[in-house]
Motif scaffolding. Sequence first.
Motif, PDB file in Angstrom:
ATOM      1  N   ARG A  37      -3.670   0.962   1.227  1.00  0.00           N
ATOM      2  CA  ARG A  37      -3.198  -0.566   1.572  1.00  0.00           C
ATOM      3  C   ARG A  37      -1.604  -0.378   1.703  1.00  0.00           C
ATOM      4  NH1 ARG A  37      -3.287  -2.801  -4.690  1.00  0.00           N
ATOM      5  NH2 ARG A  37      -1.515  -1.561  -5.809  1.00  0.00           N
ATOM      6  N   GLN A  38      -1.412  -1.496   2.557  1.00  0.00           N
ATOM      7  CA  GLN A  38       0.000  -1.475   2.908  1.00  0.00           C
ATOM      8  C   GLN A  38       0.798  -2.912   2.810  1.00  0.00           C
ATOM      9  OE1 GLN A  38       0.849  -0.250   7.048  1.00  0.00           O
ATOM     10  NE2 GLN A  38       2.950   0.195   6.604  1.00  0.00           N
ATOM     11  N   ALA A  39       1.493  -3.202   1.825  1.00  0.00           N
ATOM     12  CA  ALA A  39       2.223  -4.326   1.534  1.00  0.00           C
ATOM     13  C   ALA A  39       3.209  -4.591   2.719  1.00  0.00           C
ATOM     14  CB  ALA A  39       2.900  -4.465   0.531  1.00  0.00           C
ATOM     15  N   PRO A  40       3.642  -5.718   3.015  1.00  0.00           N
ATOM     16  CA  PRO A  40       4.624  -6.224   3.938  1.00  0.00           C
ATOM     17  C   PRO A  40       6.117  -5.315   3.743  1.00  0.00           C
ATOM     18  CG  PRO A  40       3.708  -8.078   3.452  1.00  0.00           C
ATOM     19  CD  PRO A  40       3.081  -7.055   2.531  1.00  0.00           C
ATOM     20  N   ASP A  45      -0.102   3.121   1.354  1.00  0.00           N
ATOM     21  CA  ASP A  45      -0.116   4.025   0.071  1.00  0.00           C
ATOM     22  C   ASP A  45      -1.690   4.152  -0.292  1.00  0.00           C
ATOM     23  OD1 ASP A  45       2.424   2.429  -1.603  1.00  0.00           O
ATOM     24  OD2 ASP A  45       2.284   4.160  -0.655  1.00  0.00           O
ATOM     25  N   LEU A  46      -2.031   5.237  -0.666  1.00  0.00           N
ATOM     26  CA  LEU A  46      -3.524   5.730  -1.230  1.00  0.00           C
ATOM     27  C   LEU A  46      -3.697   4.835  -2.358  1.00  0.00           C
ATOM     28  CD1 LEU A  46      -6.041   7.445  -0.760  1.00  0.00           C
ATOM     29  CD2 LEU A  46      -5.067   8.988  -2.376  1.00  0.00           C
ATOM     30  N   VAL A  47      -4.889   4.125  -2.570  1.00  0.00           N
ATOM     31  CA  VAL A  47      -5.677   3.226  -3.329  1.00  0.00           C
ATOM     32  C   VAL A  47      -6.466   4.050  -4.217  1.00  0.00           C
ATOM     33  CG1 VAL A  47      -6.622   1.228  -4.224  1.00  0.00           C
ATOM     34  CG2 VAL A  47      -4.962   1.236  -2.298  1.00  0.00           C
ATOM     35  N   TYR A  58      -8.230   7.063  -8.521  1.00  0.00           N
ATOM     36  CA  TYR A  58      -7.587   5.840  -8.345  1.00  0.00           C
ATOM     37  C   TYR A  58      -6.154   5.850  -8.595  1.00  0.00           C
ATOM     38  CZ  TYR A  58     -12.259   3.796  -8.628  1.00  0.00           C
ATOM     39  OH  TYR A  58     -13.709   3.829  -8.547  1.00  0.00           O
ATOM     40  N   ILE A  59      -5.239   5.153  -8.060  1.00  0.00           N
ATOM     41  CA  ILE A  59      -4.158   5.100  -8.395  1.00  0.00           C
ATOM     42  C   ILE A  59      -4.035   4.340  -9.831  1.00  0.00           C
ATOM     43  CG2 ILE A  59      -3.032   5.415  -6.268  1.00  0.00           C
ATOM     44  CD1 ILE A  59      -2.553   2.357  -6.219  1.00  0.00           C
ATOM     45  N   ASN A  60      -3.057   4.611 -10.626  1.00  0.00           N
ATOM     46  CA  ASN A  60      -2.914   4.090 -11.924  1.00  0.00           C
ATOM     47  C   ASN A  60      -2.830   2.500 -11.904  1.00  0.00           C
ATOM     48  OD1 ASN A  60      -2.897   6.646 -13.326  1.00  0.00           O
ATOM     49  ND2 ASN A  60      -0.795   6.734 -13.496  1.00  0.00           N
ATOM     50  N   VAL A  91      -2.477  -5.313   3.519  1.00  0.00           N
ATOM     51  CA  VAL A  91      -3.516  -4.797   4.582  1.00  0.00           C
ATOM     52  C   VAL A  91      -4.178  -3.730   3.906  1.00  0.00           C
ATOM     53  CG1 VAL A  91      -4.098  -4.295   6.738  1.00  0.00           C
ATOM     54  CG2 VAL A  91      -2.124  -6.130   6.377  1.00  0.00           C
ATOM     55  N   TYR A  92      -5.475  -3.641   3.689  1.00  0.00           N
ATOM     56  CA  TYR A  92      -6.371  -2.446   3.108  1.00  0.00           C
ATOM     57  C   TYR A  92      -6.960  -1.929   4.391  1.00  0.00           C
ATOM     58  CZ  TYR A  92      -5.555  -4.096  -1.440  1.00  0.00           C
ATOM     59  OH  TYR A  92      -4.787  -4.351  -2.733  1.00  0.00           O
ATOM     60  N   TYR A  93      -6.750  -0.594   4.383  1.00  0.00           N
ATOM     61  CA  TYR A  93      -7.452   0.092   5.374  1.00  0.00           C
ATOM     62  C   TYR A  93      -8.523   1.158   4.855  1.00  0.00           C
ATOM     63  CZ  TYR A  93      -3.435  -1.193   8.278  1.00  0.00           C
ATOM     64  OH  TYR A  93      -2.409  -1.987   8.665  1.00  0.00           O
ATOM     65  N   CYS A  94      -9.484   1.469   5.454  1.00  0.00           N
ATOM     66  CA  CYS A  94     -10.508   2.433   5.020  1.00  0.00           C
ATOM     67  C   CYS A  94     -10.200   3.526   5.751  1.00  0.00           C
ATOM     68  CB  CYS A  94     -11.933   1.974   5.023  1.00  0.00           C
ATOM     69  SG  CYS A  94     -12.613   1.419   6.575  1.00  0.00           S
ATOM     70  N   ALA A  95     -10.547   4.767   5.312  1.00  0.00           N
ATOM     71  CA  ALA A  95     -10.087   6.076   6.021  1.00  0.00           C
ATOM     72  C   ALA A  95     -11.317   7.062   5.595  1.00  0.00           C
ATOM     73  CB  ALA A  95      -8.906   6.675   5.738  1.00  0.00           C
ATOM     74  N   ALA A  96     -11.491   8.069   6.628  1.00  0.00           N
ATOM     75  CA  ALA A  96     -12.412   9.201   6.178  1.00  0.00           C
ATOM     76  C   ALA A  96     -11.872  10.509   6.790  1.00  0.00           C
ATOM     77  CB  ALA A  96     -13.667   8.662   6.681  1.00  0.00           C
ATOM     78  N   ASP A  97     -12.321  11.691   6.057  1.00  0.00           N
ATOM     79  CA  ASP A  97     -11.917  12.766   6.558  1.00  0.00           C
ATOM     80  C   ASP A  97     -13.090  13.553   7.042  1.00  0.00           C
ATOM     81  OD1 ASP A  97     -11.687  13.609   3.332  1.00  0.00           O
ATOM     82  OD2 ASP A  97     -12.714  14.960   4.769  1.00  0.00           O
TER      83      ASP A  97
END
Length: 117
Positions: A37-40, A45-47, A58-60, A91-97
Motif C-alpha cells: 500500500r502507498q499512502a499520499p 510499503d509491504l502489507v 503481516y506487518i504489525n 492505494v493498495y497494490y497486489c504483486a507476485a514473484d
Amino acid sequence: VQLQASGGGLVQAGGSLRLSCAASGTITSIKNMSWYRQAPGKQRDLVATISTGGETTYINSVKGRFTISRDSAKNTGYLQMNSLKPEDTAVYYCAADGNSDYVPDYWGQGTQVTVSS
C-alpha cells in the motif's frame, strides 16, 4: 502475467473491505503473492505476503485485522480487511514473484481504499 486488483472503496472506520487480485496469462509463473500500500506522500510499503504453500506474514499494524489468502483454482488472491482505521487509507497494490524470493516481478494497477473517521 497480468494482475488485476479490485475491491477498494470508501468505508467508515471499523468497517470491512475485501480486495481481490485476479491473475491471467502464464499463471504457473506466479509463486508468492503480496499486497502493498502507498499512502499520499509516502513510499509503497509491504502489507502482507502469502507463499505458494499458504504461509502468511503481516506487518504489525494489520495483524489480527487483515487476512491474506489465495485461491489457486480461481487464480485469485485476496486481502480481507476488517476493523479498518483512517491510517489504512492508501492505494493498495497486489504483486507476485516468479522466483519464490518475494521480490515482485508482477504488479497490479492499484485500488484506492479510503477509511473515514
